[in-house]
Design a protein around this motif. Structure first.
Motif, PDB file in Angstrom:
ATOM      1  N   ARG A 162       0.834  -1.187   0.000  1.00 39.36           N
ATOM      2  CA  ARG A 162       0.000   0.000   0.000  1.00 39.36           C
ATOM      3  C   ARG A 162       0.882   1.255   0.000  1.00 39.36           C
ATOM      4  O   ARG A 162       1.975   1.259   0.545  1.00 39.36           O
ATOM      5  N   ARG A 163       0.429   2.304  -0.614  1.00 41.55           N
ATOM      6  CA  ARG A 163       1.133   3.577  -0.844  1.00 41.55           C
ATOM      7  C   ARG A 163       1.931   3.559  -2.142  1.00 41.55           C
ATOM      8  O   ARG A 163       2.437   4.589  -2.567  1.00 41.55           O
ATOM      9  N   PHE A 164       2.055   2.374  -2.766  1.00 43.38           N
ATOM     10  CA  PHE A 164       2.720   2.271  -4.066  1.00 43.38           C
ATOM     11  C   PHE A 164       1.689   1.825  -5.106  1.00 43.38           C
ATOM     12  O   PHE A 164       0.737   1.121  -4.779  1.00 43.38           O
ATOM     13  N   THR A 165       1.898   2.240  -6.330  1.00 47.89           N
ATOM     14  CA  THR A 165       1.032   1.769  -7.404  1.00 47.89           C
ATOM     15  C   THR A 165       1.814   0.852  -8.332  1.00 47.89           C
ATOM     16  O   THR A 165       3.018   0.637  -8.157  1.00 47.89           O
ATOM     17  N   ASN A 166       1.124   0.292  -9.312  1.00 47.36           N
ATOM     18  CA  ASN A 166       1.761  -0.560 -10.314  1.00 47.36           C
ATOM     19  C   ASN A 166       0.929  -0.510 -11.585  1.00 47.36           C
ATOM     20  O   ASN A 166      -0.274  -0.220 -11.546  1.00 47.36           O
ATOM     21  N   GLN A 167       1.569  -0.765 -12.717  1.00 45.13           N
ATOM     22  CA  GLN A 167       0.895  -0.586 -14.001  1.00 45.13           C
ATOM     23  C   GLN A 167      -0.281  -1.537 -14.179  1.00 45.13           C
ATOM     24  O   GLN A 167      -1.299  -1.186 -14.785  1.00 45.13           O
ATOM     25  N   THR A 168      -0.160  -2.746 -13.642  1.00 40.27           N
ATOM     26  CA  THR A 168      -1.248  -3.711 -13.803  1.00 40.27           C
ATOM     27  C   THR A 168      -2.511  -3.218 -13.106  1.00 40.27           C
ATOM     28  O   THR A 168      -3.616  -3.319 -13.658  1.00 40.27           O
ATOM     29  N   ALA A 169      -2.360  -2.663 -11.906  1.00 41.80           N
ATOM     30  CA  ALA A 169      -3.514  -2.139 -11.184  1.00 41.80           C
ATOM     31  C   ALA A 169      -4.123  -0.947 -11.920  1.00 41.80           C
ATOM     32  O   ALA A 169      -5.353  -0.815 -12.022  1.00 41.80           O
ATOM     33  N   ILE A 170      -3.261  -0.073 -12.434  1.00 45.18           N
ATOM     34  CA  ILE A 170      -3.746   1.089 -13.183  1.00 45.18           C
ATOM     35  C   ILE A 170      -4.512   0.636 -14.423  1.00 45.18           C
ATOM     36  O   ILE A 170      -5.621   1.124 -14.705  1.00 45.18           O
ATOM     37  N   ASP A 171      -3.937  -0.300 -15.163  1.00 50.24           N
ATOM     38  CA  ASP A 171      -4.586  -0.790 -16.380  1.00 50.24           C
ATOM     39  C   ASP A 171      -5.933  -1.445 -16.078  1.00 50.24           C
ATOM     40  O   ASP A 171      -6.907  -1.288 -16.823  1.00 50.24           O
ATOM     41  N   CYS A 172      -5.977  -2.181 -14.980  1.00 55.16           N
ATOM     42  CA  CYS A 172      -7.214  -2.866 -14.600  1.00 55.16           C
ATOM     43  C   CYS A 172      -8.296  -1.851 -14.235  1.00 55.16           C
ATOM     44  O   CYS A 172      -9.452  -1.967 -14.661  1.00 55.16           O
ATOM     45  N   ALA A 173      -7.938  -0.850 -13.440  1.00 55.24           N
ATOM     46  CA  ALA A 173      -8.907   0.173 -13.052  1.00 55.24           C
ATOM     47  C   ALA A 173      -9.435   0.911 -14.282  1.00 55.24           C
ATOM     48  O   ALA A 173     -10.643   1.166 -14.411  1.00 55.24           O
ATOM     49  N   LYS A 174      -8.530   1.263 -15.201  1.00 53.01           N
ATOM     50  CA  LYS A 174      -8.942   1.960 -16.416  1.00 53.01           C
ATOM     51  C   LYS A 174      -9.890   1.086 -17.247  1.00 53.01           C
ATOM     52  O   LYS A 174     -10.883   1.579 -17.803  1.00 53.01           O
ATOM     53  N   LYS A 175      -9.593  -0.196 -17.330  1.00 54.06           N
ATOM     54  CA  LYS A 175     -10.429  -1.096 -18.119  1.00 54.06           C
ATOM     55  C   LYS A 175     -11.816  -1.236 -17.505  1.00 54.06           C
ATOM     56  O   LYS A 175     -12.829  -1.292 -18.218  1.00 54.06           O
ATOM     57  N   LEU A 176     -11.878  -1.282 -16.181  1.00 57.68           N
ATOM     58  CA  LEU A 176     -13.178  -1.387 -15.518  1.00 57.68           C
ATOM     59  C   LEU A 176     -14.038  -0.157 -15.782  1.00 57.68           C
ATOM     60  O   LEU A 176     -15.247  -0.268 -16.005  1.00 57.68           O
ATOM     61  N   THR A 177     -13.432   1.025 -15.758  1.00 56.23           N
ATOM     62  CA  THR A 177     -14.217   2.223 -16.044  1.00 56.23           C
ATOM     63  C   THR A 177     -14.685   2.223 -17.502  1.00 56.23           C
ATOM     64  O   THR A 177     -15.762   2.735 -17.815  1.00 56.23           O
ATOM     65  N   GLU A 178     -13.904   1.609 -18.377  1.00 58.82           N
ATOM     66  CA  GLU A 178     -14.283   1.529 -19.791  1.00 58.82           C
ATOM     67  C   GLU A 178     -15.503   0.654 -19.992  1.00 58.82           C
ATOM     68  O   GLU A 178     -16.446   1.020 -20.707  1.00 58.82           O
ATOM     69  N   ILE A 179     -15.527  -0.529 -19.365  1.00 59.89           N
ATOM     70  CA  ILE A 179     -16.656  -1.437 -19.583  1.00 59.89           C
ATOM     71  C   ILE A 179     -17.885  -1.012 -18.780  1.00 59.89           C
ATOM     72  O   ILE A 179     -19.013  -1.330 -19.163  1.00 59.89           O
ATOM     73  N   ALA A 180     -17.671  -0.289 -17.674  1.00 57.56           N
ATOM     74  CA  ALA A 180     -18.813   0.239 -16.930  1.00 57.56           C
ATOM     75  C   ALA A 180     -19.449   1.390 -17.708  1.00 57.56           C
ATOM     76  O   ALA A 180     -20.671   1.521 -17.769  1.00 57.56           O
ATOM     77  N   GLY A 181     -18.616   2.214 -18.302  1.00 58.92           N
ATOM     78  CA  GLY A 181     -19.110   3.294 -19.135  1.00 58.92           C
ATOM     79  C   GLY A 181     -19.749   4.421 -18.341  1.00 58.92           C
ATOM     80  O   GLY A 181     -19.707   4.455 -17.103  1.00 58.92           O
ATOM     81  N   GLY A 182     -20.350   5.351 -19.060  1.00 59.89           N
ATOM     82  CA  GLY A 182     -21.029   6.471 -18.421  1.00 59.89           C
ATOM     83  C   GLY A 182     -20.104   7.293 -17.554  1.00 59.89           C
ATOM     84  O   GLY A 182     -18.963   7.578 -17.928  1.00 59.89           O
ATOM     85  N   ASP A 183     -20.581   7.661 -16.385  1.00 59.93           N
ATOM     86  CA  ASP A 183     -19.816   8.490 -15.455  1.00 59.93           C
ATOM     87  C   ASP A 183     -19.067   7.678 -14.404  1.00 59.93           C
ATOM     88  O   ASP A 183     -18.480   8.256 -13.487  1.00 59.93           O
ATOM     89  N   LEU A 184     -19.091   6.366 -14.513  1.00 56.84           N
ATOM     90  CA  LEU A 184     -18.411   5.518 -13.524  1.00 56.84           C
ATOM     91  C   LEU A 184     -16.922   5.446 -13.877  1.00 56.84           C
ATOM     92  O   LEU A 184     -16.503   4.634 -14.694  1.00 56.84           O
ATOM     93  N   ASN A 185     -16.127   6.305 -13.256  1.00 56.45           N
ATOM     94  CA  ASN A 185     -14.722   6.434 -13.667  1.00 56.45           C
ATOM     95  C   ASN A 185     -13.725   6.486 -12.514  1.00 56.45           C
ATOM     96  O   ASN A 185     -12.578   6.867 -12.712  1.00 56.45           O
ATOM     97  N   ARG A 186     -14.159   6.137 -11.309  1.00 54.16           N
ATOM     98  CA  ARG A 186     -13.243   6.076 -10.163  1.00 54.16           C
ATOM     99  C   ARG A 186     -13.353   4.705  -9.506  1.00 54.16           C
ATOM    100  O   ARG A 186     -14.454   4.181  -9.308  1.00 54.16           O
ATOM    101  N   VAL A 187     -12.202   4.116  -9.131  1.00 51.05           N
ATOM    102  CA  VAL A 187     -12.155   2.718  -8.693  1.00 51.05           C
ATOM    103  C   VAL A 187     -11.410   2.582  -7.370  1.00 51.05           C
ATOM    104  O   VAL A 187     -10.439   3.303  -7.117  1.00 51.05           O
ATOM    105  N   LEU A 188     -11.881   1.660  -6.534  1.00 52.85           N
ATOM    106  CA  LEU A 188     -11.109   1.166  -5.393  1.00 52.85           C
ATOM    107  C   LEU A 188     -11.183  -0.350  -5.404  1.00 52.85           C
ATOM    108  O   LEU A 188     -12.265  -0.919  -5.592  1.00 52.85           O
ATOM    109  N   PHE A 189     -10.045  -1.010  -5.190  1.00 52.68           N
ATOM    110  CA  PHE A 189     -10.015  -2.471  -5.119  1.00 52.68           C
ATOM    111  C   PHE A 189     -10.038  -2.938  -3.661  1.00 52.68           C
ATOM    112  O   PHE A 189      -9.656  -2.201  -2.744  1.00 52.68           O
ATOM    113  N   ALA A 190     -10.466  -4.174  -3.482  1.00 50.74           N
ATOM    114  CA  ALA A 190     -10.480  -4.806  -2.160  1.00 50.74           C
ATOM    115  C   ALA A 190     -10.332  -6.309  -2.350  1.00 50.74           C
ATOM    116  O   ALA A 190     -10.504  -6.828  -3.464  1.00 50.74           O
ATOM    117  N   PRO A 191     -10.025  -7.050  -1.278  1.00 45.62           N
ATOM    118  CA  PRO A 191      -9.812  -8.498  -1.417  1.00 45.62           C
ATOM    119  C   PRO A 191     -11.080  -9.297  -1.686  1.00 45.62           C
ATOM    120  O   PRO A 191     -11.009 -10.425  -2.164  1.00 45.62           O
TER     121      PRO A 191
END
Length: 464
Positions: A117-146
């Protein structure tokens, strides 16, 4: 083998329907008979060891069987028997061990197995971006959890923070997870039994149920169930959120498009945040990426999980809108695996398979087959009171009489265990609903064979 104690049997008789609400219970005489019929010594030994070391709980330990393999649409037990899995805890959209998902996970393990935690990584960024793409509309912010339950907690916290109101409206019979906050907003009594005071400020309203709804309309419509939400909002005051499954997963309740559009208007009118729990049904089960897309609405917060990790890695996500990105000084999640490279690699691979194999269109084609097949079965077997579903999520409700809709509890268990004998696994919800949720990758020949097994079992039980 583990036997049901007298106290457990007495408790079951007192709360029978409650215990059956989420799935088939593991403490009925039918389960005991199934367990005692297992002849394989290896399986018996594993079940006995499991029963001794794990804390017993409803619908879990004691277990149904012991597994040694899971591949594609099949699970394999210790005796070498394979079952087509039409349950899968709703994680098996791509079946088990999908080679593309496994390969991406292996690659990620070699490159970056963990991201503190406190560090990012490209895989997480790519995954979050992809989720906002398939959700569409105004859903463009993501938080992950276990896991999905954790995401529900994050959504409830965000709604409180954004609206300044802590009260929540949910649906009776709903399930949002098993943590204390999740069972507080959930609508099934079996999860709250003996738990004492829970989260304050939860109001529940009747769900939009077509077959045995609490307040059925003469014309068969369900829009009036949405009016209960507005009634509670206006009477109670201080409501911050309405949380619901887009489609009820366990006993498969599919509200109308008109119902959900009315819900969306009510939430907008009263500044109530709409939280859609798509944890079990997201990632294509409805033939859409997410069930709300079936109804032409958009939630304020979307909760997803289970199949997001490709049936291999636990991962869940909360997706919301830019305008709610206002709690930067509050730890909404703060989970150790907050931006798991492994989980995100599995999620990205899952999305890639669904896209590349055109799974969403396939599921809609399968939906048409399932509708025709199950409606045909309903015509032939009076034991079937109702069939309903969407995509590859279907419920067959068994009744002793179509006139009074009495739940066929015994017969439903008989059908389930007969299907297990014939090589097909699913769960029973509410005591009498055969819930069928196969892997989305299932081939049509296998889907036909599975329905043949279900029809054979229903025919045999009805003929007794």
């Amino acid at each position: 083998m583990t036997k049901t104690t007298a106290s457990e049997q007495n408790k079951t008789s007192l709360t029978d329907q409650s215990l059956r609400s989420e799935g088939d219970t593991n403490i009925t005489p039918a389960r005991t008979a199934w367990t005692n019929s297992i002849a394989d010594q290896t399986t018996q030994k594993m079940l006995e060891e499991d029963s001794k070391v794990f804390l017993h709980q409803a619908m879990s330990t004691p277990c149904l069987d012991a597994l040694v393999g899971a591949e594609g649409i099949y699970i394999e037990d210790a005796a070498g028997k394979k079952y087509m899995d039409f349950h899968g805890n709703n994680v098996h959209q791509l079946g088990y061990g999908h080679p593309h998902v496994v390969a991406r996970i292996q690659q990620q393990l070699a490159e970056l197995p963990f991201s503190p935690r406190r560090f990012t990584n490209q895989t997480a960024i790519d995954c979050a971006k992809k989720l906002t793409e398939i959700a569409g509309g105004d859903l463009n912010r993501v938080l992950f959890a276990p896991g999905g339950t954790s995401v529900i907690g994050m959504a409830l916290k965000l709604a409180r923070y954004v609206t300044g109101n802590y009260k929540v409206v949910s649906l009776w019979d709903s399930f949002h997870g098993a943590s204390l906050d999740a069972i507080s907003v959930g609508g099934e009594a079996c999860f709250r039994e003996g738990m004492g005071p829970l989260m304050a400020g939860v109001e529940r309203i009747p769900p939009a149920v077509s077959y045995r709804g609490a307040f059925p309309a003469k014309d068969g419509s369900d829009v009036h169930y949405a009016d209960y939400l507005e009634y509670v909002i206006e009477k109670e005051g201080g409501i911050g959120a309405f949380i619901a499954e887009g489609i009820r997963n366990t006993d498969v309740q599919v509200p109308s498009k008109a119902y959900w559009q009315r819900i969306r208007k009510i939430c907008d009118k009263h500044n109530v945040m709409l939280i859609i729990d798509d944890i079990p049904n997201g990632m294509g089960r409805s033939g859409n990426w997410f069930t709300y897309q079936e109804f032409g609405i958009e939630p304020d917060i979307l909760c997803i999980g289970k199949g997001l990790g490709g049936g291999v890695v636990p991962i869940a996500a909360m997706i919301t809108k830019e305008k709610y990105n206002t709690a930067s000084h509050v730890s909404l999640g703060h989970y150790t695996h907050e931006k798991s490279p492994i989980g995100c690699a599995a999620a990205l691979a899952t999305i890639e398979v669904i896209e590349q194999q055109n799974i969403l269109a396939k599921v809609k084609s399968d939906e048409a087959y399932m509708y025709d097949r199950l409606e045909g079965m309903k015509l032939n077997y009076p034991l079937i009171g109702d069939v309903r579903g969407v995509g590859l999520l279907w419920g067959i409700e068994l009744v002793t009489s179509r006139d009074n809709k009495e739940r066929a509890l015994k017969e439903s268990e008989q059908v389930m265990y007969r299907c297990l004998e014939l090589g097909m696994s699913f769960k029973v919800s509410q005591g009498n609903v055969l819930q069928l949720s196969p892997p989305l990758i299932i081939e049509r020949d296998d889907l036909v064979r599975a329905m043949d097994i279900v029809e054979q079992a229903i025919s045999e039980v009805q003929g007794q």
